[in-house]
Write a protein that holds these residues in place. Sequence first.
Motif, mmCIF file in Angstrom:
data_model
loop_
_atom_site.group_PDB
_atom_site.id
_atom_site.type_symbol
_atom_site.label_atom_id
_atom_site.label_comp_id
_atom_site.label_asym_id
_atom_site.label_seq_id
_atom_site.Cartn_x
_atom_site.Cartn_y
_atom_site.Cartn_z
ATOM 1 N N TYR A 24 0.836 -1.360 0.034
ATOM 2 C CA TYR A 24 -0.131 0.017 -0.133
ATOM 3 C C TYR A 24 0.867 1.216 -0.016
ATOM 4 C CZ TYR A 24 -2.751 3.691 2.120
ATOM 5 O OH TYR A 24 -3.327 4.953 2.345
ATOM 6 N N ASP A 25 1.732 1.348 1.014
ATOM 7 C CA ASP A 25 2.807 2.258 1.125
ATOM 8 C C ASP A 25 3.480 2.721 -0.554
ATOM 9 O OD1 ASP A 25 2.149 2.648 3.664
ATOM 10 O OD2 ASP A 25 3.756 1.827 4.456
ATOM 11 N N PHE A 26 3.941 1.313 -1.072
ATOM 12 C CA PHE A 26 4.869 1.411 -2.069
ATOM 13 C C PHE A 26 4.060 2.042 -3.194
ATOM 14 C CE2 PHE A 26 7.437 -0.051 -5.622
ATOM 15 C CZ PHE A 26 8.836 0.270 -4.892
ATOM 16 N N PHE A 27 2.911 1.335 -3.600
ATOM 17 C CA PHE A 27 2.015 1.753 -4.563
ATOM 18 C C PHE A 27 1.623 3.097 -4.665
ATOM 19 C CE2 PHE A 27 1.550 -3.095 -5.462
ATOM 20 C CZ PHE A 27 2.856 -3.084 -6.215
ATOM 21 N N LEU A 28 1.147 3.405 -3.365
ATOM 22 C CA LEU A 28 0.491 4.863 -3.135
ATOM 23 C C LEU A 28 1.467 5.825 -3.811
ATOM 24 C CD1 LEU A 28 -1.601 6.556 -1.731
ATOM 25 C CD2 LEU A 28 -0.220 6.655 0.289
ATOM 26 N N TYR A 29 2.688 5.825 -3.350
ATOM 27 C CA TYR A 29 3.541 6.599 -4.212
ATOM 28 C C TYR A 29 3.536 6.664 -5.833
ATOM 29 C CZ TYR A 29 7.881 9.261 -5.351
ATOM 30 O OH TYR A 29 8.884 10.145 -6.190
ATOM 31 N N SER A 30 3.463 5.424 -6.161
ATOM 32 C CA SER A 30 3.586 5.162 -7.618
ATOM 33 C C SER A 30 2.310 5.841 -8.199
ATOM 34 C CB SER A 30 3.352 3.711 -7.879
ATOM 35 O OG SER A 30 4.706 3.071 -7.382
ATOM 36 N N ALA A 31 1.087 5.592 -7.673
ATOM 37 C CA ALA A 31 -0.248 6.062 -8.087
ATOM 38 C C ALA A 31 -0.157 7.690 -8.225
ATOM 39 C CB ALA A 31 -1.317 5.601 -7.322
#
Length: 445
Positions: A24-31
């Motif tokens: 969640y943390d990692f993909f939140l940045y990507s999105a």
Amino acid sequence: MASTTSERRRVVAATTIGTAIEWYDFFLYSATAGLVFNHLMFGPMGDGAATIVAFLTVGLSFLFRPLGALMAGHFSDKLGRRVVLMVTLFAMGGATTLIGLLPTYDAIGIWAPISLVILRILQGISAGGEWGSAVLLAVEHAPDNKRGLFGAGPQIGAPAGLLMANGALAAMNWIAPGDAFMEWGWRVPFLFSIVLVIIGYLVRVGVDESPVYTEMSEDRTAAETPKQPVAVLFTRYLPLVIVGAILFAANGVAGYMMAGGYIQNYTTGALGMDRGPILLVVTASAAVWIVTTLFAGWISDLIGRRMTFIIGFVVQGLGVLTLFPLVNTADLRYVLLGLGFLSVGLGLTYGQTSATYAELFPASIRGSGVSITYAVGSIIGGAFAPMIAAALVERTGSTLGVTVYLLVATTIGLFTALALRDRTGIPLGHEHEAKQAEGHFVLSR
């Protein structure tokens, strides 16, 4: 030392929930990179360049995954899988929360993107260390005939994290629409990470250590763990690391069209579609990815990891071919169909990866082998896939080049799966290291 049924369930729950929080943390940045950071952190560069640089920061963190994997693999083999999981949880959550507090370029100038990149690097180091330890904790607790199913737990963490991240952004887009989202709405999902870290800690703190690691540490008559597991890995098993990394990368190139934020940026930018509905479509596609990931883990216990990969890459290839023709209609129904079909293929080439990796390496270096192979595969596959896709479209004005790029990666994955010998059900205990060290490839004796 066999695990009880209740212990196994607790381990699967802890690794699944904890991994979902980290992703969640990692993909939140990507999105957010292609929706917010390109404007607020890199805006002075101009729209096209700012978007490419924003996606470059998504990929930059992958370059630091090997550092996290080296550290985590070493300490996973030396101190156990559980210790590493706790450290990476707090590092990832802390970095994400601080991103939510960062001032923008207009407020502090060049220090805004510099601070953002530093925190993203910390996320990359944490992600590099998290996955391998979670995978081994789940798979090494599993019964021999259910490793794929148990290993699908931490695998579900990735699409679950993608679902949570895009769902949180979609919710904030509804609560704080328009300018309010750009001013403060995007920050709330980042700040919420501190709550998720507390939840992750509570579900992981009581988990038992891997029985394989426990047996190795207690059995003083067995061969000791090498002082430098990484050195042994690269000296004896480098071809296996490369092949395993390529297998993972072939999934990552296609997966990071969604997970890396490219589809979100492309549809809301070049196609002019509304941000909220697109975030909801990606959220729904992530749900499909979760289901097919779990299915792949389960079916791989029945038909073998190799055959599951072969089927999966064929389906992924079909998904790649239909993705942009459907997305380019700018019709939300067809976008959902394109992403949903691709997600089926992604799940079928992802769910069995945990068990496959655990069965590739001998017990004494398994932590290092799994973590480093995964980190290298992430760089080859997902690190710069969104940036490459954005650059191809910027240069050619068409998505055809992106389709070719994704299809080539998928084809390479298919041939890699064909080259590997199926090792489903191989004993994982340290007393079977001789058997674990041989017979990895179809052409090997």
